[in-house]
Design a protein around this motif. Structure first.
Motif, PDB file in Angstrom:
ATOM      1  N   HIS A 147       2.509 -75.064 -42.824  1.00  0.00           N
ATOM      2  CA  HIS A 147       2.452 -75.016 -44.157  1.00  0.00           C
ATOM      3  C   HIS A 147       1.213 -74.439 -44.786  1.00  0.00           C
ATOM      4  O   HIS A 147       0.253 -74.380 -44.030  1.00  0.00           O
ATOM      5  CB  HIS A 147       2.858 -76.355 -44.732  1.00  0.00           C
ATOM      6  CG  HIS A 147       4.126 -76.974 -44.092  1.00  0.00           C
ATOM      7  ND1 HIS A 147       5.438 -76.550 -44.488  1.00  0.00           N
ATOM      8  CD2 HIS A 147       4.375 -77.747 -42.892  1.00  0.00           C
ATOM      9  CE1 HIS A 147       6.318 -77.025 -43.568  1.00  0.00           C
ATOM     10  NE2 HIS A 147       5.719 -77.902 -42.861  1.00  0.00           N
ATOM     11  N   ALA A 148       1.400 -74.206 -45.947  1.00  0.00           N
ATOM     12  CA  ALA A 148       0.189 -73.946 -46.733  1.00  0.00           C
ATOM     13  C   ALA A 148      -1.242 -74.819 -46.627  1.00  0.00           C
ATOM     14  O   ALA A 148      -2.077 -74.687 -46.590  1.00  0.00           O
ATOM     15  CB  ALA A 148       0.460 -73.675 -48.156  1.00  0.00           C
ATOM     16  N   ARG A 149      -0.845 -76.137 -46.507  1.00  0.00           N
ATOM     17  CA  ARG A 149      -1.666 -77.058 -46.282  1.00  0.00           C
ATOM     18  C   ARG A 149      -1.977 -77.204 -44.797  1.00  0.00           C
ATOM     19  O   ARG A 149      -0.981 -77.491 -44.008  1.00  0.00           O
ATOM     20  CB  ARG A 149      -1.359 -78.698 -46.910  1.00  0.00           C
ATOM     21  CG  ARG A 149      -1.456 -78.265 -48.411  1.00  0.00           C
ATOM     22  CD  ARG A 149      -2.591 -78.606 -48.989  1.00  0.00           C
ATOM     23  NE  ARG A 149      -2.439 -78.654 -50.427  1.00  0.00           N
ATOM     24  CZ  ARG A 149      -3.548 -78.297 -51.378  1.00  0.00           C
ATOM     25  NH1 ARG A 149      -4.576 -77.894 -51.040  1.00  0.00           N
ATOM     26  NH2 ARG A 149      -3.030 -78.571 -52.777  1.00  0.00           N
ATOM     27  N   PRO A 150      -3.271 -77.053 -44.265  1.00  0.00           N
ATOM     28  CA  PRO A 150      -3.401 -77.209 -42.835  1.00  0.00           C
ATOM     29  C   PRO A 150      -3.257 -78.676 -42.547  1.00  0.00           C
ATOM     30  O   PRO A 150      -3.371 -79.747 -43.093  1.00  0.00           O
ATOM     31  CB  PRO A 150      -4.645 -76.615 -42.737  1.00  0.00           C
ATOM     32  CG  PRO A 150      -5.497 -77.121 -43.947  1.00  0.00           C
ATOM     33  CD  PRO A 150      -4.423 -76.719 -44.834  1.00  0.00           C
ATOM     34  N   THR A 151      -2.597 -78.921 -41.292  1.00  0.00           N
ATOM     35  CA  THR A 151      -2.381 -80.201 -40.376  1.00  0.00           C
ATOM     36  C   THR A 151      -3.526 -80.742 -40.054  1.00  0.00           C
ATOM     37  O   THR A 151      -4.157 -81.946 -40.216  1.00  0.00           O
ATOM     38  CB  THR A 151      -1.581 -79.860 -39.540  1.00  0.00           C
ATOM     39  OG1 THR A 151      -0.122 -79.458 -39.840  1.00  0.00           O
ATOM     40  CG2 THR A 151      -1.108 -81.497 -38.619  1.00  0.00           C
ATOM     41  N   LEU A 152      -4.431 -79.977 -39.704  1.00  0.00           N
ATOM     42  CA  LEU A 152      -6.002 -80.077 -39.132  1.00  0.00           C
ATOM     43  C   LEU A 152      -6.793 -78.806 -39.334  1.00  0.00           C
ATOM     44  O   LEU A 152      -6.479 -77.537 -39.176  1.00  0.00           O
ATOM     45  CB  LEU A 152      -5.854 -80.769 -37.818  1.00  0.00           C
ATOM     46  CG  LEU A 152      -5.163 -80.076 -36.806  1.00  0.00           C
ATOM     47  CD1 LEU A 152      -6.305 -79.103 -35.936  1.00  0.00           C
ATOM     48  CD2 LEU A 152      -4.752 -80.975 -35.905  1.00  0.00           C
ATOM     49  N   GLY A 153      -8.014 -79.131 -39.358  1.00  0.00           N
ATOM     50  CA  GLY A 153      -9.002 -78.145 -39.319  1.00  0.00           C
ATOM     51  C   GLY A 153     -10.419 -78.506 -38.562  1.00  0.00           C
ATOM     52  O   GLY A 153     -10.807 -79.736 -38.569  1.00  0.00           O
ATOM     53  N   VAL A 154     -10.892 -77.649 -37.616  1.00  0.00           N
ATOM     54  CA  VAL A 154     -11.877 -77.868 -36.760  1.00  0.00           C
ATOM     55  C   VAL A 154     -12.837 -76.953 -36.980  1.00  0.00           C
ATOM     56  O   VAL A 154     -12.678 -75.824 -36.637  1.00  0.00           O
ATOM     57  CB  VAL A 154     -11.590 -78.413 -35.212  1.00  0.00           C
ATOM     58  CG1 VAL A 154     -12.745 -78.390 -34.523  1.00  0.00           C
ATOM     59  CG2 VAL A 154     -10.563 -79.411 -35.128  1.00  0.00           C
ATOM     60  N   GLU A 206      -8.965 -83.164 -52.541  1.00  0.00           N
ATOM     61  CA  GLU A 206      -7.715 -83.164 -51.579  1.00  0.00           C
ATOM     62  C   GLU A 206      -7.803 -83.183 -50.196  1.00  0.00           C
ATOM     63  O   GLU A 206      -8.744 -82.372 -49.787  1.00  0.00           O
ATOM     64  CB  GLU A 206      -6.894 -81.936 -51.985  1.00  0.00           C
ATOM     65  CG  GLU A 206      -5.296 -82.112 -52.137  1.00  0.00           C
ATOM     66  CD  GLU A 206      -4.677 -82.285 -50.775  1.00  0.00           C
ATOM     67  OE1 GLU A 206      -5.192 -81.968 -49.614  1.00  0.00           O
ATOM     68  OE2 GLU A 206      -3.419 -82.450 -50.940  1.00  0.00           O
ATOM     69  N   PRO A 207      -7.396 -84.029 -49.523  1.00  0.00           N
ATOM     70  CA  PRO A 207      -7.684 -84.248 -48.062  1.00  0.00           C
ATOM     71  C   PRO A 207      -7.750 -82.930 -47.169  1.00  0.00           C
ATOM     72  O   PRO A 207      -8.331 -82.734 -46.155  1.00  0.00           O
ATOM     73  CB  PRO A 207      -7.140 -85.469 -47.720  1.00  0.00           C
ATOM     74  CG  PRO A 207      -6.509 -86.106 -48.653  1.00  0.00           C
ATOM     75  CD  PRO A 207      -6.523 -85.073 -49.873  1.00  0.00           C
ATOM     76  N   HIS A 208      -6.657 -82.270 -47.464  1.00  0.00           N
ATOM     77  CA  HIS A 208      -6.228 -80.930 -46.867  1.00  0.00           C
ATOM     78  C   HIS A 208      -7.128 -79.781 -47.309  1.00  0.00           C
ATOM     79  O   HIS A 208      -6.591 -78.581 -47.081  1.00  0.00           O
ATOM     80  CB  HIS A 208      -4.934 -80.563 -46.870  1.00  0.00           C
ATOM     81  CG  HIS A 208      -3.978 -81.801 -46.282  1.00  0.00           C
ATOM     82  ND1 HIS A 208      -3.476 -82.654 -46.857  1.00  0.00           N
ATOM     83  CD2 HIS A 208      -3.546 -82.058 -45.149  1.00  0.00           C
ATOM     84  CE1 HIS A 208      -2.858 -83.443 -46.201  1.00  0.00           C
ATOM     85  NE2 HIS A 208      -2.935 -82.967 -44.939  1.00  0.00           N
ATOM     86  N   SER A 209      -8.268 -79.991 -47.762  1.00  0.00           N
ATOM     87  CA  SER A 209      -9.163 -78.745 -48.206  1.00  0.00           C
ATOM     88  C   SER A 209      -9.913 -78.194 -47.059  1.00  0.00           C
ATOM     89  O   SER A 209     -10.331 -78.647 -46.328  1.00  0.00           O
ATOM     90  CB  SER A 209     -10.174 -79.355 -49.288  1.00  0.00           C
ATOM     91  OG  SER A 209     -11.519 -78.445 -49.402  1.00  0.00           O
ATOM     92  N   ASP A 210      -9.627 -77.044 -47.043  1.00  0.00           N
ATOM     93  CA  ASP A 210     -10.402 -76.146 -45.766  1.00  0.00           C
ATOM     94  C   ASP A 210     -11.874 -76.172 -46.414  1.00  0.00           C
ATOM     95  O   ASP A 210     -12.636 -76.387 -45.386  1.00  0.00           O
ATOM     96  CB  ASP A 210      -9.974 -74.899 -45.649  1.00  0.00           C
ATOM     97  CG  ASP A 210      -8.631 -74.839 -44.928  1.00  0.00           C
ATOM     98  OD1 ASP A 210      -8.534 -75.557 -44.030  1.00  0.00           O
ATOM     99  OD2 ASP A 210      -7.831 -73.861 -45.468  1.00  0.00           O
ATOM    100  N   PRO A 211     -12.309 -75.578 -47.408  1.00  0.00           N
ATOM    101  CA  PRO A 211     -13.912 -75.646 -47.840  1.00  0.00           C
ATOM    102  C   PRO A 211     -14.389 -76.905 -47.632  1.00  0.00           C
ATOM    103  O   PRO A 211     -15.618 -76.879 -47.107  1.00  0.00           O
ATOM    104  CB  PRO A 211     -13.652 -75.464 -49.150  1.00  0.00           C
ATOM    105  CG  PRO A 211     -12.463 -74.607 -49.585  1.00  0.00           C
ATOM    106  CD  PRO A 211     -11.771 -75.187 -48.478  1.00  0.00           C
ATOM    107  N   ALA A 248     -17.351 -80.408 -37.363  1.00  0.00           N
ATOM    108  CA  ALA A 248     -16.866 -80.918 -38.607  1.00  0.00           C
ATOM    109  C   ALA A 248     -15.233 -80.833 -38.323  1.00  0.00           C
ATOM    110  O   ALA A 248     -14.510 -79.982 -37.519  1.00  0.00           O
ATOM    111  CB  ALA A 248     -17.056 -80.188 -39.445  1.00  0.00           C
ATOM    112  N   VAL A 249     -14.522 -82.150 -38.692  1.00  0.00           N
ATOM    113  CA  VAL A 249     -13.142 -82.119 -38.603  1.00  0.00           C
ATOM    114  C   VAL A 249     -12.599 -82.591 -40.014  1.00  0.00           C
ATOM    115  O   VAL A 249     -13.351 -83.268 -40.729  1.00  0.00           O
ATOM    116  CB  VAL A 249     -12.667 -83.229 -37.576  1.00  0.00           C
ATOM    117  CG1 VAL A 249     -12.953 -82.622 -36.228  1.00  0.00           C
ATOM    118  CG2 VAL A 249     -13.054 -84.395 -37.836  1.00  0.00           C
ATOM    119  N   GLY A 250     -11.495 -81.799 -40.324  1.00  0.00           N
ATOM    120  CA  GLY A 250     -10.994 -81.956 -41.856  1.00  0.00           C
ATOM    121  C   GLY A 250      -9.316 -81.938 -41.788  1.00  0.00           C
ATOM    122  O   GLY A 250      -8.895 -81.681 -40.774  1.00  0.00           O
ATOM    123  N   SER A 251      -8.828 -82.127 -43.150  1.00  0.00           N
ATOM    124  CA  SER A 251      -7.228 -82.135 -43.222  1.00  0.00           C
ATOM    125  C   SER A 251      -6.378 -83.411 -42.730  1.00  0.00           C
ATOM    126  O   SER A 251      -5.304 -83.250 -43.105  1.00  0.00           O
ATOM    127  CB  SER A 251      -6.814 -80.777 -42.905  1.00  0.00           C
ATOM    128  OG  SER A 251      -7.401 -79.702 -43.225  1.00  0.00           O
TER     129      SER A 251
END
Lengths: 314, 165
Positions: free
Chosen positions: A190-197, A121-126, A224-227
């Protein structure tokens, strides 16, 4: 409504691999189900066979080798187990904290790290913060075992390099080099992050009081960037811009200044995320916010003695 | 070819034995049966509600071995050998559970649809952490959504229950 399927509960990875090989595209690994079952309920995915790997002994274990600094996480370990693992809390506090912020408590109690990474899932934190550690994953298939970097596992949204008859069995996370600290920040309502850095950084000389940190030089840094986009990525171009600079050069904000290197690194990180328009915001907005959060994550990483994460705004 | 429920052999069903609110339940369940459907349609326990069906809202929260799960997306067979607690199992001998009483005393619900999930989530929190502060309560309860009260009364009710008020 879930369509009927047949459940298989192998007691070894070899048996799981042979079941997956026998049923091919009609089968999928079941490893928590918090994401797979949603897609199956919606009819987006249809499988006649699910292979439950949570019954395979040993895959639910967390191990840490003090000598090599290697953390080994079985694929069926839940997010809650990671959050509360004494070994992870003491040696990888950033992971423990970040896992405690994944989705909500009910998802963390059931969802597993292996399931999370394999569902992609693209919005995965791990999927994002584990890139800060040069994480590797062990994969078992009919021909034996292979180990690949986590960065090569995910090809894009909901897509990995795993063959139909391969099982991700363990996640291997090497400890940060001595003196490196990290921070993972996520943003979203929301439960799914918009972005993670995520940023991890080692500076020299290290200071215990933090007073002279602005004169320290960045000797190693990971970004690293994600979500925000199709998959989480490391941003080597941004890392290069931060290397060899002093903390004061990169964070002149307290004196009202701007750092051209940090600004350019932020721009590149935002660009590398390949941010997409969705209900969480426009791609342009996310690209900008990744730059903002890169600066914050860098500041947090250099100013912390222990790696930390920040809770999302929710 | 898709598996059809009518042509499914009994052998595909999974034997389960579990306790639900202290009562032993033994049955054979199809693997795709969710715990929510098992509780509501097979056992007639209507306390857990289906709302978002996506593990986001928390209306279907029940406890499995003391841990909160979204029963809408939790397969019934996974509860084998487990202790399941639903809102119906909290009152003992006609006496409400302290959290139930506290929700009433603090006016912590209006329509009540989210309340079973709220109370069970709060129970799993208080069982792990007897005296959480407000920040810990809000962090833990953020996955349970209420569209009526605005959460203030809910947090107050949990604090009061934790303090034995």
């Amino acid at each position: 409504m879930l369509r009927p399927f047949k459940l298989h509960e192998p007691t070894s990875v070899d048996d799981a691999v042979s079941l997956l090989g026998r049923f091919g595209e009609e089968a999928k690994v079941y490893c928590g189900g918090t994401e797979l079952l949603l897609a199956m309920k919606e009819g987006l995915l249809r499988y006649n066979h699910l292979v439950n790997i949570k019954t395979i002994p040993g895959l639910d274990e967390v191990g840490y080798d003090q000598g090599s600094g290697m953390l080994s996480i079985g694929a069926t370990v839940t997010h809650t187990a990671l959050e509360h693992s004494p070994q992870i809390q003491s040696h990888f506090p950033m992971i423990a904290e970040a896992e405690g912020n994944v989705a909500n408590v009910r998802v963390r109690n059931v969802g597993t790290i292996g399931g999370n990474l394999c569902f992609s899932e693209p919005h995965s934190d791990p999927g994002a913060f584990l890139l800060l550690f040069d994480t590797q994953v062990e994969i078992q298939g009919p021909g034996g075992q292979r180990t690949i970097p986590l960065a090569e596992l995910t090809l894009g949204p909901f897509e990995t390099c795993l063959e139909d008859d391969e099982v991700l069995t363990r996640i291997l996370v090497p400890q940060f080099p001595q003196g490196m600290t990290g921070a993972y920040l996520k943003f979203g309502y929301h439960a799914r992050p918009t972005l993670g850095v995520g940023v991890s950084v080692r500076v020299e000389p290290t200071t215990s009081d933090g007073e002279h940190i602005e004169r320290a030089v960045v000797t190693e840094v990971r970004v690293a960037v994600g979500s925000a986009g199709p998959k989480a990525v490391r941003v080597a171009e941004a890392e290069q811009l931060l290397m060899g600079k002093t903390v004061a050069e990169l964070l002149p904000g307290s004196n009202g200044g701007e750092s051209s290197n940090m600004n350019e690194a932020s721009r590149l990180a935002g660009r590398a995320a390949d941010a997409m328009d969705d209900i969480h915001g426009s791609g342009e907005y996310k690209e900008h916010m990744i730059g903002v959060f890169l600066k914050r994550a860098f500041a947090k990483a250099v100013n912390t003695r222990q790696p930390t994460v920040q809770s999302p705004l929710s | 070819m898709a598996i059809n429920e009518t042509q499914r052999p009994d052998i595909d069903r999974i034997p389960v034995s579990l306790t639900v609110n202290g009562r032993t339940v033994t049955d054979n369940v199809p693997p795709e049966l969710t715990l929510l459907d098992f509780l509501r349609d097979w056992l007639g326990l209507k306390g857990a509600k289906r709302s978002c069906d996506l593990q986001v809202c928390g209306a279907c929260t029940v406890l499995v071995n003391g841990r909160a799960v979204s029963s809408c997306t939790f397969l019934a067979f996974e509860a084998r050998n487990a202790e399941v607690t639903t809102i119906e199992g909290l009152a003992q001998n006609g006496e409400l559970h302290p959290l139930q009483q506290s929700f009433i005393d603090n006016a912590a619900f209006q329509c009540g649809f989210c309340t079973p999930g709220m109370i069970l989530a709060a129970k799993s929190l208080l069982d792990q952490n007897h005296h959480p502060n407000e920040e810990e309560i809000r962090a833990y309860m953020k996955g349970n959504i209420c569209r009526c009260t605005g959460y203030k009364k809910i947090v107050e009710a949990i604090v009061a229950a934790a303090n034995g008020d």
